[in-house]
Design a protein around this motif. Structure first.
Motif, mmCIF file in Angstrom:
data_model
loop_
_atom_site.group_PDB
_atom_site.id
_atom_site.type_symbol
_atom_site.label_atom_id
_atom_site.label_comp_id
_atom_site.label_asym_id
_atom_site.label_seq_id
_atom_site.Cartn_x
_atom_site.Cartn_y
_atom_site.Cartn_z
ATOM 1 N N ARG A 95 0.876 -1.180 0.000
ATOM 2 C CA ARG A 95 0.000 0.000 0.000
ATOM 3 C C ARG A 95 0.911 1.227 0.000
ATOM 4 O O ARG A 95 1.759 1.375 0.866
ATOM 5 C CB ARG A 95 -0.917 0.021 1.224
ATOM 6 C CG ARG A 95 -1.880 -1.155 1.290
ATOM 7 C CD ARG A 95 -2.867 -0.996 2.435
ATOM 8 N NE ARG A 95 -3.688 -2.176 2.611
ATOM 9 C CZ ARG A 95 -4.796 -2.451 1.911
ATOM 10 N NH1 ARG A 95 -5.189 -1.597 0.976
ATOM 11 N NH2 ARG A 95 -5.477 -3.546 2.144
ATOM 12 N N SER A 96 0.730 2.087 -0.997
ATOM 13 C CA SER A 96 1.588 3.264 -1.119
ATOM 14 C C SER A 96 1.386 4.204 0.054
ATOM 15 O O SER A 96 0.256 4.464 0.478
ATOM 16 C CB SER A 96 1.273 4.016 -2.424
ATOM 17 O OG SER A 96 1.591 3.220 -3.533
ATOM 18 N N MET A 97 2.495 4.719 0.582
ATOM 19 C CA MET A 97 2.442 5.701 1.670
ATOM 20 C C MET A 97 2.696 7.080 1.086
ATOM 21 O O MET A 97 3.747 7.334 0.493
ATOM 22 C CB MET A 97 3.470 5.341 2.745
ATOM 23 C CG MET A 97 3.102 4.090 3.522
ATOM 24 S SD MET A 97 4.277 3.680 4.850
ATOM 25 C CE MET A 97 5.454 2.677 3.944
ATOM 26 N N ASP A 98 1.727 7.951 1.227
ATOM 27 C CA ASP A 98 1.752 9.287 0.642
ATOM 28 C C ASP A 98 2.899 10.114 1.224
ATOM 29 O O ASP A 98 2.991 10.278 2.446
ATOM 30 C CB ASP A 98 0.411 9.972 0.936
ATOM 31 C CG ASP A 98 0.292 11.344 0.294
ATOM 32 O OD1 ASP A 98 1.256 11.795 -0.348
ATOM 33 O OD2 ASP A 98 -0.779 11.956 0.439
ATOM 34 N N PRO A 99 3.791 10.656 0.361
ATOM 35 C CA PRO A 99 4.905 11.462 0.884
ATOM 36 C C PRO A 99 4.452 12.722 1.602
ATOM 37 O O PRO A 99 5.212 13.292 2.398
ATOM 38 C CB PRO A 99 5.721 11.800 -0.371
ATOM 39 C CG PRO A 99 4.783 11.613 -1.513
ATOM 40 C CD PRO A 99 3.843 10.517 -1.105
ATOM 41 N N ALA A 100 3.213 13.181 1.350
ATOM 42 C CA ALA A 100 2.715 14.393 2.003
ATOM 43 C C ALA A 100 2.150 14.105 3.392
ATOM 44 O O ALA A 100 1.910 15.035 4.166
ATOM 45 C CB ALA A 100 1.641 15.057 1.137
ATOM 46 N N ALA A 101 1.929 12.828 3.710
ATOM 47 C CA ALA A 101 1.373 12.485 5.026
ATOM 48 C C ALA A 101 2.397 12.816 6.114
ATOM 49 O O ALA A 101 3.588 12.521 5.958
ATOM 50 C CB ALA A 101 1.014 11.006 5.071
ATOM 51 N N PRO A 102 1.976 13.420 7.222
ATOM 52 C CA PRO A 102 2.925 13.801 8.276
ATOM 53 C C PRO A 102 3.780 12.645 8.770
ATOM 54 O O PRO A 102 4.993 12.800 8.968
ATOM 55 C CB PRO A 102 2.005 14.337 9.390
ATOM 56 C CG PRO A 102 0.785 14.810 8.671
ATOM 57 C CD PRO A 102 0.604 13.868 7.525
ATOM 58 N N ALA A 103 3.173 11.468 8.984
ATOM 59 C CA ALA A 103 3.946 10.332 9.492
ATOM 60 C C ALA A 103 5.008 9.905 8.486
ATOM 61 O O ALA A 103 6.133 9.550 8.859
ATOM 62 C CB ALA A 103 3.011 9.166 9.806
ATOM 63 N N MET A 104 4.669 9.953 7.188
ATOM 64 C CA MET A 104 5.634 9.564 6.163
ATOM 65 C C MET A 104 6.747 10.598 6.055
ATOM 66 O O MET A 104 7.919 10.253 5.825
ATOM 67 C CB MET A 104 4.919 9.398 4.817
ATOM 68 C CG MET A 104 5.803 8.838 3.715
ATOM 69 S SD MET A 104 6.506 7.234 4.164
ATOM 70 C CE MET A 104 7.775 7.078 2.902
ATOM 71 N N GLN A 105 6.419 11.870 6.228
ATOM 72 C CA GLN A 105 7.445 12.913 6.208
ATOM 73 C C GLN A 105 8.431 12.716 7.364
ATOM 74 O O GLN A 105 9.649 12.867 7.195
ATOM 75 C CB GLN A 105 6.792 14.294 6.305
ATOM 76 C CG GLN A 105 6.056 14.710 5.025
ATOM 77 C CD GLN A 105 5.548 16.139 5.111
ATOM 78 O OE1 GLN A 105 6.196 17.002 5.688
ATOM 79 N NE2 GLN A 105 4.396 16.393 4.538
ATOM 80 N N MET A 106 7.908 12.355 8.541
ATOM 81 C CA MET A 106 8.783 12.108 9.683
ATOM 82 C C MET A 106 9.690 10.905 9.427
ATOM 83 O O MET A 106 10.893 10.941 9.687
ATOM 84 C CB MET A 106 7.942 11.868 10.943
ATOM 85 C CG MET A 106 7.222 13.102 11.458
ATOM 86 S SD MET A 106 6.211 12.734 12.919
ATOM 87 C CE MET A 106 7.481 12.267 14.103
ATOM 88 N N LEU A 107 9.107 9.830 8.874
ATOM 89 C CA LEU A 107 9.888 8.624 8.618
ATOM 90 C C LEU A 107 10.971 8.866 7.576
ATOM 91 O O LEU A 107 12.142 8.518 7.777
ATOM 92 C CB LEU A 107 8.960 7.492 8.160
ATOM 93 C CG LEU A 107 9.648 6.200 7.698
ATOM 94 C CD1 LEU A 107 10.463 5.584 8.829
ATOM 95 C CD2 LEU A 107 8.612 5.202 7.175
ATOM 96 N N SER A 108 10.605 9.468 6.445
ATOM 97 C CA SER A 108 11.585 9.668 5.375
ATOM 98 C C SER A 108 12.679 10.640 5.809
ATOM 99 O O SER A 108 13.864 10.444 5.512
ATOM 100 C CB SER A 108 10.886 10.156 4.098
ATOM 101 O OG SER A 108 10.195 11.362 4.327
#
Length: 247
Positions: free
Chosen positions: A63-76
């Motif tokens: 399932r794709s994780m949206d780069p704009a999502a706050p959690a994904m921004q923190m992880l990346s």
């Protein structure tokens, strides 16, 4: 990080573009396809380190994780910084940093994993209590399916019904968690001096032969063989450098 890729697993197909992420489990069939050249940063770890239920892990795959999502921004952002600093960290700091990355991944996965049937309600709470009890008492050799049910004031049959919600049985879950914990110890330099029988005892196997038989059945090799192949002292736990893949 660059390019376009697709990941297929569990009959789902996720598209990856720069900045996005995807989760997959290596023990199930999966496929990675790249159009042209692509660059990615990959985080590898044992699935037992992810603080999610088995069913949640499966549902989070492909399932794709949206780069704009706050959690994904923190992880990346964290992984990018970790890769830059990893060489300056001590072995214990790298281990702690890897665990922190896994916790951030769990937060990102909760944004993309759909609610599972049966979530919520007293049965879900009781099941989570039993799962937590297993993970917290792996070293207790008295813990088995019947004892787990007794400690939570339910019948063995009711415990089996609860564990059916995550596709397993109490006994199978307990055995799997013990073996996963043993495997993690055998791969960890901090336990390099601990004997195989002591590793088994630390996760509830008092008989060495029983431990070795169960480990071989689960992972296809003896505990000693696993340690020889997987015990590493050098690179940053859980990360590997960006790489370029041909289409």
């Amino acid at each position: 990080m660059a390019g376009r890729s697709h990941v297929r697993q569990h009959d789902r197909f996720a598209e990856l573009t720069a900045g996005s992420g995807v989760f997959y489990e290596a023990r199930s069939a999966w496929e990675l396809l790249s159009s042209g050249e692509s660059r990615s940063l990959t985080l590898h770890f044992s699935r037992d380190l992810l603080p999610l239920r088995t069913a949640e892990i499966t549902e989070g795959c492909a399932r794709s994780m949206d780069p704009a999502a706050p959690a994904m921004q923190m992880l990346s952002g964290y992984l990018d910084r970790l890769f830059d600093l990893a060489d300056d960290l001590t072995a214990s700091q790298r281990l702690d940093a890897g665990h922190a990355a896994i916790d951030l991944l769990a937060m990102a996965l909760r944004d993309v994993t759909p609610a599972l049937p049966g979530d919520g309600g007293p049965a879900h709470v009781l099941l989570d209590m039993m799962l937590t009890h297993v993970r917290d008492h792996l070293a207790d050799p008295r813990l088995h399916a019947e004892e787990l049910a007794r400690r939570h004031h339910v019948s063995v049959r009711h415990a089996q019904t609860l564990f059916e919600r995550i596709g397993t049985t109490p006994g199978a879950y307990l055995r799997e968690q013990r073996l996963l914990a043993a495997r993690a110890m055998l791969s960890d330099p901090r336990y390099a001096g601990v004997g195989i029988s002591d590793v088994g005892a630390a996760v509830g196997f008092l008989n060495l032969r029983t431990f070795e038989r169960a480990f071989r059945r689960q992972f296809g090799m003896t505990p000693g063989g696993w340690r020889r192949e997987h015990l590493h002292f050098g690179p940053t736990p859980g990360t590997e450098p960006p790489k370029t893949s041909p289409g």
